[in-house]
Design an enzyme around this catalytic site. Structure first.
Site, PDB file in Angstrom:
ATOM      1  N   HIS A  87       0.849  -1.198   0.000  1.00 33.50           N
ATOM      2  CA  HIS A  87       0.000   0.000   0.000  1.00 33.50           C
ATOM      3  C   HIS A  87       0.887   1.252   0.000  1.00 33.50           C
ATOM      4  O   HIS A  87       1.950   1.256   0.626  1.00 33.50           O
ATOM      5  CB  HIS A  87      -0.924  -0.006   1.221  1.00 33.50           C
ATOM      6  CG  HIS A  87      -1.981   1.052   1.137  1.00 33.50           C
ATOM      7  ND1 HIS A  87      -1.726   2.363   1.440  1.00 33.50           N
ATOM      8  CD2 HIS A  87      -3.276   0.991   0.734  1.00 33.50           C
ATOM      9  CE1 HIS A  87      -2.836   3.077   1.240  1.00 33.50           C
ATOM     10  NE2 HIS A  87      -3.793   2.265   0.813  1.00 33.50           N
ATOM     11  N   GLU A 157      -4.080   2.328  -7.439  1.00 30.68           N
ATOM     12  CA  GLU A 157      -4.436   3.477  -6.616  1.00 30.68           C
ATOM     13  C   GLU A 157      -3.505   4.660  -6.906  1.00 30.68           C
ATOM     14  O   GLU A 157      -2.406   4.729  -6.346  1.00 30.68           O
ATOM     15  CB  GLU A 157      -4.316   3.128  -5.120  1.00 30.68           C
ATOM     16  CG  GLU A 157      -5.141   1.940  -4.701  1.00 30.68           C
ATOM     17  CD  GLU A 157      -5.400   1.950  -3.201  1.00 30.68           C
ATOM     18  OE1 GLU A 157      -6.566   2.020  -2.821  1.00 30.68           O
ATOM     19  OE2 GLU A 157      -4.427   1.911  -2.424  1.00 30.68           O
TER      20      GLU A 157
HETATM   21  P1  PGA Z   1      -9.598   6.071   0.241  1.00 31.02           P
HETATM   22  O1  PGA Z   1      -8.384   5.056   0.463  1.00 31.02           O
HETATM   23  O2  PGA Z   1     -10.791   5.267  -0.215  1.00 31.02           O
HETATM   24  O3  PGA Z   1      -9.780   6.705   1.556  1.00 31.02           O
HETATM   25  O4  PGA Z   1      -9.154   7.037  -0.838  1.00 31.02           O
HETATM   26  C1  PGA Z   1      -8.094   4.051  -0.447  1.00 31.02           C
HETATM   27  C2  PGA Z   1      -6.835   3.355  -0.020  1.00 31.02           C
HETATM   28  O5  PGA Z   1      -5.894   4.027   0.440  1.00 31.02           O
HETATM   29  O6  PGA Z   1      -6.733   2.121  -0.125  1.00 31.02           O
END
Ligand code: PGA
Length: 245
Positions: A87, A157
């Site tokens: 992550h 992401e």
């Molecule tokens: P968020 O986070 O939905 O708060 O943008 C997503 C993540 O960091 O996995």
């Protein structure tokens, strides 16, 4: 649909309450798979069933002198079936592609499904993010053999879209284009057949207001949801909207 609770909530009582609401809603879904990733300390207290349990990290060794670490085998014995690896919030704390790749390989070897996070920090308007993503994917999967790809999920992401609001999420058309690029990269590394087994999720400000559009037009299999997974009502709304697509 993957809920990433991050370092929340503060107490086991709240974790249990949130989990049971998600469980109740999940029981009424069709084929949508729901994974909740709470902090380590709550994992043993939550019972996986229709909702699967995921961890937010795992170390690359199974036991030994590694203070503070938790191993894939420990997770499996706690009823965990998924783990988020790499992550961006962990990468920001110093986790390199090399460590990410070792962790992903170890978790897969021990039978966990790996949700590998990738994503660019910014977009320059000239497509530089494609090169960045290609390298990040190659390096983060360096130690992972092709035969494990059926247990691999990629969570795309883009860092600039994380933790904001629906209007800041990447637009579905750009998500779609990037997902195609990620699939092409996987297929260049592992071959088309193996790459086909990988699900690609989007993460970064997925909220009830944009979830449906992302599922319909983003070319993704689902989403990794952060802040809105802590609000039961909103998360359940999103579960219903993906299940209806
Ligand atoms: P968020 O986070 O939905 O708060 O943008 C997503 C993540 O960091 O996995």
């Amino acid at each position: 649909m993957v809920a990433n609770w991050k370092m929340n909530p503060v107490s086991l009582g709240e974790a249990r309450a949130l989990f049971s609401k998600v469980k109740r809603a999940a029981a009424r879904l069709g084929r949508t798979e729901v994974v909740v990733c709470p902090p380590f300390v709550f994992l043993n207290a939550l019972l996986a069933g229709r909702v699967k349990l995921g961890a937010q990290d795992a170390f690359f060794e199974n036991f030994g002198r590694y203070t503070g670490e938790v191993s894939p085998r420990m997770l499996v014995s706690s009823g965990v079936s998924f783990v988020i690896i790499g992550h961006s919030e962990r990468r920001a704390l110093g986790e390199s592609d090399d460590i990410v790749s070792k962790k992903a390989a170890a978790a897969l070897r021990d039978g966990l499904k790996v949700i590998l996070c990738v994503g660019e920090r910014e977009r320059d308007g000239e497509g530089g993010h494609f090169e960045f993503l290609k390298n990040q994917i190659k390096q983060s999967l360096f130690a992972v053999r092709g035969r494990f790809l059926g247990h691999l999920v990629i969570a795309y992401e883009p860092l600039f879209a994380i933790g904001k609001s629906a209007s800041d999420a990447l637009k579905p058309a750009l998500i779609r284009e990037t997902v195609i690029f990620i699939r092409k990269t996987l297929s260049d590394i592992y071959g088309q057949e193996a790459a086909r087994g990988v699900s690609v999720l989007y993460g970064g400000s997925v909220e009830p207001d944009n979830a449906r559009a992302i599922f319909l037009d983003g070319g993704v299999s689902g989403a990794l949801v952060g802040h809105k997974s802590l609000e039961a009502q909103d998360f359940v709304k999103m579960l219903k909207s993906i299940d209806a697509v």
